[in-house]
Design an enzyme around this catalytic site. Structure first.
Site, PDB file in Angstrom:
ATOM      1  N   TYR A  64      14.814  45.837  18.955  1.00  0.00           N
ATOM      2  CA  TYR A  64      14.088  46.258  17.789  1.00  0.00           C
ATOM      3  C   TYR A  64      15.052  46.161  16.604  1.00  0.00           C
ATOM      4  CZ  TYR A  64      11.648  49.246  14.429  1.00  0.00           C
ATOM      5  OH  TYR A  64      10.858  50.013  13.265  1.00  0.00           O
ATOM      6  N   ASP A 100      22.764  42.751  15.375  1.00  0.00           N
ATOM      7  CA  ASP A 100      22.307  43.776  14.693  1.00  0.00           C
ATOM      8  C   ASP A 100      23.146  44.949  15.228  1.00  0.00           C
ATOM      9  OD1 ASP A 100      20.941  46.044  14.301  1.00  0.00           O
ATOM     10  OD2 ASP A 100      18.927  45.283  14.666  1.00  0.00           O
ATOM     11  N   LYS A 120      21.973  52.759   8.668  1.00  0.00           N
ATOM     12  CA  LYS A 120      22.098  54.216   8.454  1.00  0.00           C
ATOM     13  C   LYS A 120      23.538  54.667   8.538  1.00  0.00           C
ATOM     14  CE  LYS A 120      19.543  54.312  12.501  1.00  0.00           C
ATOM     15  NZ  LYS A 120      18.036  53.968  12.792  1.00  0.00           N
TER      16      LYS A 120
HETATM   17  N1  HOZ Z   1      12.730  53.729  15.340  1.00  0.00           N
HETATM   18  C1  HOZ Z   1      13.768  54.466  15.329  1.00  0.00           C
HETATM   19  C2  HOZ Z   1      14.742  54.538  16.294  1.00  0.00           C
HETATM   20  N2  HOZ Z   1      14.905  53.505  17.272  1.00  0.00           N
HETATM   21  C3  HOZ Z   1      13.378  55.683  14.877  1.00  0.00           C
HETATM   22  C4  HOZ Z   1      13.233  56.217  13.537  1.00  0.00           C
HETATM   23  C5  HOZ Z   1      12.968  57.479  13.172  1.00  0.00           C
HETATM   24  O1  HOZ Z   1      12.143  58.090  13.580  1.00  0.00           O
HETATM   25  O2  HOZ Z   1      13.868  58.222  12.328  1.00  0.00           O
END
Ligand code: HOZ
Length: 439
Positions: free
Chosen positions: A144, A239, A267
């Protein structure tokens, strides 16, 4: 456990926010029940709107390496807020941040700040296309890379559990430009490269996957990808939104000693503030505007508060490299404890682990790619999630996510996690036995 306040907030939220959440995995759909609304966090603990306290193993999906509310980061943000929260103009802090990232991440020679991992991956792909003059990309099933159109093909994380690994809204044209291969299968990648000669601009991969649960590259796999990219003139993008500054000071590329051409960060470089970055070889990054013709911009890019928070955390990690040993020791203790519990209970589930990332899969198969990750039993995972939550341990509410350990997890807390794991596994084992009439 009292959950009235979270429940009523969720009811209110559903009326005004799609699905009641601002990011799908948080809705608890993969595990059932109502999401908890978090009021605050400190160190290793989360506190919800009903005053429940949890040991936290998500850590904002990676970045809270030092634990929540760390004094260094809080001070940095307070100091930054004393200026202004946004200028939309260059600052000294962003230069310091770029210099620090370059000094820590082996392959990055130039770096551009953006506001999220999604922005970083979208921009990295664009510059790779601009640089090579080619249009297709290769991504890996179950990886992802945020919600950019090009990546919502065979995507992991929430896209799996919500049932949309190939999201509606992505045009056929975009989808045609995204080729997918199974993770850990070099032959499949070579076949794609052969079938699309001189058409592939970039290959993007999570070098250690966090978004189908934690899945490790087989020995030689990343080296193999590097070789294919060199041979076929493909830009290799790591990534490292989850692995950057987490599996090692210089991320997975330092850990495995492989240099990608571009790296995306998220982040983690904001210590919890919204931020991202992409960087890599000078000759590629100099294609980015205004140095080059590939356009990418943003008012909040290099935001002073985000830069300050990130700098405080990255400096700490840079100056205290021993933290990685500590994180590994704590995580190994938890993982070994879980394995011992499985053993005691006669269960043969799989645990994947690297550094401070790990996942317990409810399958006896070795989990090496998306297909094997999907053999994990979602029903058992849901029961396990709630059994742990009832014991005060907050896990990622989906099987297809890694857990992340912070420095705030002490030896005693690790013991508590291991105990909760044993009781939870025992509880679901009993439920399962009752279901098949063993008792
Ligand atoms: N898709 C995010 C983790 N792989 C989650 C993001 C979130 O809900 O903060």
């Amino acid at each position: 456990m009292k959950t009235e306040n979270s429940k009523s907030l969720f009811e209110r939220a559903k009326k005004v926010i799609p699905g009641g959440v601002n990011s799908p995995v948080r809705a608890f759909r993969a595990v059932g029940g109502n999401p908890l609304f978090i009021k605050s966090a400190k160190g290793a603990f989360l506190f919800d709107e009903d005053e429940n306290k949890y040991i936290e193993l998500i850590n904002s999906w990676g970045p809270m390496i030092l634990g929540h509310g760390h004094e260094l980061i809080e001070k940095a943000v307070r100091d930054a807020a004393g200026g202004s929260l946004s200028y939309g103009a260059p600052t000294k802090k962003e230069v310091e941040m770029a210099e620090l990232i370059i000094s820590m991440v082996p392959s990055i020679e130039k770096v551009r700040m953006v506001n999220s991992g999604t922005e970083a991956t979208m921009s990295a792909i664009r510059v790779a296309r601009g640089f090579t003059g080619k249009s297709k990309i290769i991504k890996f099933e179950g990886c992802y890379h945020g919600h950019g159109d090009s990546f919502l093909i065979a995507a992991g994380s929430g896209a799996v559990t919500m049932g949309h690994p190939d999201s509606p809204g992505v045009t056929q044209g975009v989808a045609n430009d995204t080729l997918t291969a199974p993770f850990n299968d070099l032959k499949a990648v070579q076949q794609l490269a052969d079938a699309n000669k001189n058409n592939i601009a970039a290959m993007i991969i999570e070098p250690v996957v966090g978004n189908m649960g934690c899945v490790l590259p087989r020995p030689g796999y990343l080296e193999g990808l590097r070789k294919i990219c060199d041979k076929e003139n493909i830009v290799l993008i790591f990534d490292e939104v989850m692995t950057g500054f987490r599996v090692a000071k210089g991320g997975a590329q330092e850990y495995f000693n492989i240099k990608p051409d571009l790296t995306t960060l998220g982040k983690i470089i904001g210590g919890g503030m919204p931020v991202g970055a992409y960087g890599g070889k000078k000759e590629i990054m100099d294609f980015v505007s205004p140095a080059g013709p590939v356009y990418q911009a943003g008012t909040l890019s290099g935001n002073p508060a985000a830069m300050s928070a990130g700098l405080a955390m990255l400096k700490y990690l840079n100056e205290n490299p021993g933290v990685y040993k500590t994180l590994e020791t704590t995580t190994s203790k938890i993982v070994n404890g879980i394995k011992a519990n499985l053993n005691k209970l006669g269960l043969n589930y799989t645990v994947n682990h690297l550094g401070s990332m790990f996942t317990l899969f409810f399958t006896s198969q070795e989990v090496v790619d998306f297909e094997t990750a999907k053999t994990s039993n979602p029903d058992l995972f849901g029961k396990y999630f709630h059994a742990m939550l009832n014991r005060g341990i907050y896990l990622a509410p989906s099987q297809y996510e890694s857990l992340f350990i912070s420095l705030a997890i002490t030896d005693e807390l690790a013991d508590q996690i291991i105990r909760a794991n044993f009781e939870s596994l025992q509880e679901i084992q009993k439920l399962e036995s009752l279901k098949v009439g063993k008792f």
